[in-house]
Scaffold this motif. Structure first.
Motif, PDB file in Angstrom:
ATOM      1  N   MET A   1       1.247  16.852  55.059  1.00  0.00           N
ATOM      2  CA  MET A   1       1.268  18.037  55.525  1.00  0.00           C
ATOM      3  C   MET A   1       2.490  18.974  55.657  1.00  0.00           C
ATOM      4  N   LEU A   2       2.486  20.738  54.851  1.00  0.00           N
ATOM      5  CA  LEU A   2       3.247  21.250  55.018  1.00  0.00           C
ATOM      6  C   LEU A   2       3.260  22.124  54.747  1.00  0.00           C
ATOM      7  N   ASP A   3       4.180  23.470  54.638  1.00  0.00           N
ATOM      8  CA  ASP A   3       3.746  24.934  54.856  1.00  0.00           C
ATOM      9  C   ASP A   3       3.775  24.937  53.338  1.00  0.00           C
ATOM     10  N   ARG A   4       2.104  25.696  52.719  1.00  0.00           N
ATOM     11  CA  ARG A   4       2.678  26.014  51.423  1.00  0.00           C
ATOM     12  C   ARG A   4       3.559  26.705  50.632  1.00  0.00           C
ATOM     13  N   ASP A   5       3.531  27.692  52.194  1.00  0.00           N
ATOM     14  CA  ASP A   5       4.221  29.134  50.703  1.00  0.00           C
ATOM     15  C   ASP A   5       5.426  28.720  50.920  1.00  0.00           C
ATOM     16  N   ARG A   6       6.177  28.350  51.672  1.00  0.00           N
ATOM     17  CA  ARG A   6       7.575  27.914  51.319  1.00  0.00           C
ATOM     18  C   ARG A   6       7.932  26.975  50.970  1.00  0.00           C
ATOM     19  N   ILE A   7       7.186  25.660  50.574  1.00  0.00           N
ATOM     20  CA  ILE A   7       7.647  24.643  49.724  1.00  0.00           C
ATOM     21  C   ILE A   7       7.141  25.893  48.856  1.00  0.00           C
ATOM     22  N   ASP A   8       6.355  26.525  47.755  1.00  0.00           N
ATOM     23  CA  ASP A   8       5.570  26.817  46.931  1.00  0.00           C
ATOM     24  C   ASP A   8       7.097  27.499  46.539  1.00  0.00           C
ATOM     25  N   GLN A   9       8.041  28.754  47.941  1.00  0.00           N
ATOM     26  CA  GLN A   9       9.277  29.209  47.518  1.00  0.00           C
ATOM     27  C   GLN A   9      10.396  28.099  46.792  1.00  0.00           C
ATOM     28  N   VAL A  10       9.942  27.455  47.274  1.00  0.00           N
ATOM     29  CA  VAL A  10      11.535  26.672  47.176  1.00  0.00           C
ATOM     30  C   VAL A  10      11.235  25.887  45.512  1.00  0.00           C
ATOM     31  N   LEU A  11      10.191  25.293  45.468  1.00  0.00           N
ATOM     32  CA  LEU A  11       9.802  25.260  44.034  1.00  0.00           C
ATOM     33  C   LEU A  11      10.554  26.158  42.710  1.00  0.00           C
ATOM     34  N   ASP A  12       9.738  27.516  43.293  1.00  0.00           N
ATOM     35  CA  ASP A  12       9.678  28.288  42.357  1.00  0.00           C
ATOM     36  C   ASP A  12      11.493  29.104  42.158  1.00  0.00           C
ATOM     37  N   ASN A  13      12.241  28.746  43.502  1.00  0.00           N
ATOM     38  CA  ASN A  13      13.209  29.264  43.155  1.00  0.00           C
ATOM     39  C   ASN A  13      14.422  27.870  41.819  1.00  0.00           C
ATOM     40  N   LEU A  14      13.868  26.549  42.720  1.00  0.00           N
ATOM     41  CA  LEU A  14      14.486  25.358  41.802  1.00  0.00           C
ATOM     42  C   LEU A  14      14.178  25.121  40.081  1.00  0.00           C
ATOM     43  N   VAL A  15      12.701  25.849  39.877  1.00  0.00           N
ATOM     44  CA  VAL A  15      12.320  25.619  38.274  1.00  0.00           C
ATOM     45  C   VAL A  15      12.646  26.932  38.076  1.00  0.00           C
ATOM     46  N   SER A  16      12.986  28.159  38.769  1.00  0.00           N
ATOM     47  CA  SER A  16      13.148  29.705  37.949  1.00  0.00           C
ATOM     48  C   SER A  16      15.053  29.103  37.502  1.00  0.00           C
ATOM     49  N   ASN A  17      15.728  28.541  38.359  1.00  0.00           N
ATOM     50  CA  ASN A  17      17.707  28.488  38.347  1.00  0.00           C
ATOM     51  C   ASN A  17      16.461  27.171  36.700  1.00  0.00           C
ATOM     52  N   ALA A  18      16.259  26.227  37.190  1.00  0.00           N
ATOM     53  CA  ALA A  18      16.250  25.324  35.981  1.00  0.00           C
ATOM     54  C   ALA A  18      15.713  26.400  34.121  1.00  0.00           C
ATOM     55  N   ILE A  19      15.227  27.335  34.922  1.00  0.00           N
ATOM     56  CA  ILE A  19      14.211  27.882  33.127  1.00  0.00           C
ATOM     57  C   ILE A  19      16.383  28.756  32.948  1.00  0.00           C
ATOM     58  N   LYS A  20      16.399  29.568  33.996  1.00  0.00           N
ATOM     59  CA  LYS A  20      17.440  30.314  33.659  1.00  0.00           C
ATOM     60  C   LYS A  20      18.544  29.340  32.812  1.00  0.00           C
ATOM     61  N   TYR A  21      19.195  28.511  33.399  1.00  0.00           N
ATOM     62  CA  TYR A  21      20.394  28.188  33.045  1.00  0.00           C
ATOM     63  C   TYR A  21      20.049  26.640  32.212  1.00  0.00           C
ATOM     64  N   THR A  22      18.761  26.603  31.666  1.00  0.00           N
ATOM     65  CA  THR A  22      18.347  25.629  30.230  1.00  0.00           C
ATOM     66  C   THR A  22      17.927  27.194  29.081  1.00  0.00           C
ATOM     67  N   PRO A  23      18.908  26.361  28.026  1.00  0.00           N
ATOM     68  CA  PRO A  23      19.906  27.163  26.825  1.00  0.00           C
ATOM     69  C   PRO A  23      17.389  27.006  26.310  1.00  0.00           C
ATOM     70  N   ASP A  24      17.662  27.790  24.825  1.00  0.00           N
ATOM     71  CA  ASP A  24      16.060  27.477  24.704  1.00  0.00           C
ATOM     72  C   ASP A  24      16.214  26.374  23.933  1.00  0.00           C
ATOM     73  N   GLY A  25      14.515  25.778  23.454  1.00  0.00           N
ATOM     74  CA  GLY A  25      13.842  25.269  22.897  1.00  0.00           C
ATOM     75  C   GLY A  25      14.182  23.713  24.158  1.00  0.00           C
ATOM     76  N   GLY A  26      14.819  23.672  24.941  1.00  0.00           N
ATOM     77  CA  GLY A  26      15.352  23.029  26.276  1.00  0.00           C
ATOM     78  C   GLY A  26      13.895  21.784  26.927  1.00  0.00           C
ATOM     79  N   HIS A  27      14.689  21.304  27.514  1.00  0.00           N
ATOM     80  CA  HIS A  27      13.461  20.015  28.476  1.00  0.00           C
ATOM     81  C   HIS A  27      13.820  20.494  29.961  1.00  0.00           C
ATOM     82  N   ILE A  28      12.422  20.756  30.635  1.00  0.00           N
ATOM     83  CA  ILE A  28      12.585  20.159  32.279  1.00  0.00           C
ATOM     84  C   ILE A  28      11.610  19.455  32.503  1.00  0.00           C
ATOM     85  N   ARG A  29      12.196  18.085  33.571  1.00  0.00           N
ATOM     86  CA  ARG A  29      11.529  17.013  33.651  1.00  0.00           C
ATOM     87  C   ARG A  29      11.002  16.813  35.724  1.00  0.00           C
TER      88      ARG A  29
END
Length: 616
Positions: A497-525
């Protein structure tokens, strides 16, 4: 033993006994001196009178013999007359320890009472007293000490009546009997004095004990009170209503009052100790020399010191005050100082506000100082955050507003006449406007989350589905940067049970930061696990540039950026992680970030399952 003897002679009892003995001794001495002198004078006078009377009587008897001898010229008759005189003297006038001589007018010894001194008969006596007596002088006497130490008296009386002197009576008598009598009387007097002194001392001990024993009892009790080992239920026994009895009664009343005062003092002391121990502020008290005499638990926690080592230490040394740091300001009569303490090199500094108040004592002036320590580290951090927040908001708003203003001025100056250039300027202005809208929206959202006004609408959500949809949203960016993504959902994660929109916002923010600060050809887990039955844990790990260790503690602060220029150029507002933390906290979870420069970053947040989910 010596100590006890000294104490006895310093006691009141000894002084009373000595006073009694001295009084008796002085009285006896005065009486003795007067008595002995009077008795000695009386005995001497009596002795002299007796010898003078004997000499006078002998002179009267001898006058008859001497007058006959001068009238009678018969030699035989003279010898018989002198023999009769000698017999008369020896029989009637013999005196013990004395010699009597009858001397004619020429100074020749006619007879002597001393058998061992018969050789002087017929010889002339040349003593001064004899010469004076032959001259008719009646008062001739002298006291002297013989060569053998015997005290003697010499008496010479003239023989004859009228102006005609027929001869002289010469008496030399020892006074040793008089002095022996005086010595016996002196010994009797000394013995009586010693007996009287002994009886006086004995009576003095008995009588003084009636005075000193109650005083000793009071002294013992007072000493016990002073040493803190007194039983307050024990009282002095009052033996009478005299001054000492009144002293004992007063002492008992004093002990009762003292007991009440000590109980009250102990209560106040316990209250004060409880207050000092439970104070939120640290407190240090010093004496008039600045040495620490009291320090409470909170002060030791703030300064990270031990009480055993701080008591007796100077306050300046304890607070590490130097002339450079001892800058104070006066406020309401108190002295204020702000200290910055660094206990360990890797720890954050602790800000302490110290208030110094001087303690005054009657007749003594300044008797010490009380220093109150307040840990204002959080307040300083909040104040610093507020200043940075205002500066960051101002900066974030000023930059796009300046850009919009400059482009609008360019359009006003004629760039609007050129369609291609005008469209570019309008597009830039629109982008900056959207950026400001995002900033304001983020600020409003943070404000609602801070004030608990944000509504969390929880719904049942499949965790695997939510993460797959999130991955699909970033697929285009991932393909452009050639960044691979591994999504791992542990079996048993299920729904939550969670607030889907707000947790999506958290996930989007964290993944977006991971993409921004990972060089091309990098890896995210991306991983979703259930380490315990009641907790969902989602982690996002990249192998990007990472974050320096010094920035980790502030990474969740608002507007905080590790690389400010790059973050702003990528369109970030610096509020994403702050919003993510507040959303996770609103769900009852936690968020944590681990990173190492050049090695990548791992950020993990947890969300609690509801009770029925955990048991299901």
């Amino acid at each position: 033993m010596q100590k006890n003897r000294i104490r006895f002679f310093q006691s009141i009892q000894a002084k009373l006994i000595i006073i009694y003995v001295l009084l008796i001794l002085i009285a006896m001495q005065l009486i003795g001196v007067y008595f002995i002198r009077t008795l000695e004078s009386s005995l001497k006078n009596e002795f002299m009178d007796n010898r003078n009377k004997q000499a006078q009587l002998l002179a009267q008897y001898a006058e008859t013999y001497l007058s006959e001898s001068q009238d009678n010229k018969n030699t035989e008759a003279l010898k018989r007359s002198y023999a009769d005189l000698n017999e008369f003297v020896n029989r009637l006038f013999v005196i013990s320890n004395a010699e009597i001589q009858v001397i004619d007018a020429g100074g020749v010894v006619l007879t002597t009472s001393l058998a061992s001194n018969q050789s002087v008969i017929g010889n002339k006596n040349t003593q001064t007293e004899v010469t004076r007596a032959l001259q008719g002088i009646k008062d001739n006497q002298r006291m002297f000490t013989d060569f053998d130490g015997v005290r003697k008296v010499v008496i010479a009386k003239p023989i004859g009546s009228g102006v005609r002197v027929l001869g002289a009576v010469y008496i030399i008598a020892s006074m040793e009997e008089v002095y022996d009598t005086m010595n016996r009387i002196n010994r009797f007097f000394i013995s009586g004095t010693l007996i009287a002194l002994a009886l006086t001392a004995l009576l003095g001990v008995i009588l003084s004990a009636t005075i000193t024993n109650p005083i000793k009892a009071i002294t013992r009790q007072a000493t016990a009170v002073a040493e803190g080992r007194f039983d307050f239920d024990e009282q002095i026994r009052v033996m009478g209503q005299d001054e000492i009895g009144q002293l004992g009664t007063t002492f008992n009343i004093m002990v009762k009052r003292l007991r009440e005062a000590l109980l009250l003092n102990e209560e106040e002391k316990e209250k004060l100790a409880s207050i000092l121990s439970n104070m939120n502020d640290g407190l240090i008290a010093t004496d008039d020399h600045g040495r620490v005499i009291v320090i409470n638990r909170r002060a030791k926690q703030i300064l990270k010191v031990n009480e055993d080592t701080t008591l007796g230490m100077h306050l300046g040394e304890l607070l590490n005050l130097t002339p450079e740091t001892a800058q104070m300001k006066e406020e309401n009569g108190n002295r204020l100082m702000m200290l910055q303490l660094v206990h360990e090199p890797e720890e954050e500094p602790v800000f302490v506000r110290v208030t110094f108040t001087t303690i005054y004592s009657k007749g003594k002036g300044a008797a010490g100082t009380i220093a109150v320590l307040q840990d204002v580290t959080e307040q300083e951090k909040l104040e610093q955050s507020r200043r940075e927040f205002v500066a960051n908001v101002s900066h974030e708003l000023r930059t796009p507003l300046t850009t919009i203003k400059s482009y609008l001025e360019a359009l006003e100056d004629g760039a609007i006449e050129e369609p291609q250039l005008a469209a570019k300027f309008v597009g830039v202005a629109r982008n900056e406007t959207e950026r400001m809208i995002r900033l304001v929206t983020d600020l409003l959202q943070l404000s609602r989350l801070d004030s608990k006004q944000a509504i969390i609408s929880k719904e049942t959500t499949d965790v695997a589905e939510m993460l797959e949809e999130m991955t699909d949203r970033f697929s285009f960016q991932l393909e452009q940067r050639s960044i691979s993504v591994d999504l791992e959902v542990e079996q048993g994660v299920g729904e939550i049970m969670l607030d889907r929109d707000r947790i999506d916002q958290v996930l989007d923010n964290l993944v977006s930061n991971a993409i921004k600060y990972t060089p091309d050809g990098g890896h995210i887990r991306i991983q979703a696990t259930r380490p315990v039955q009641s907790v969902l844990e989602i982690s996002i790990q990249d192998n990007g540039i990472g974050i320096p260790r010094k920035d980790l503690s502030r990474i969740f602060e608002r507007f905080y950026r590790v690389d400010k220029a790059r973050s702003r150029s990528m369109g970030g507002t610096g509020l994403g992680l702050s919003i993510a933390r507040e959303i996770v906290k609103a769900h009852g979870g936690t968020i944590h970030l681990d990173s190492e420069l050049g090695q990548g970053t791992r950020i993990t947040f947890t969300l609690p399952y509801q009770q029925e989910e955990a048991t299901g």
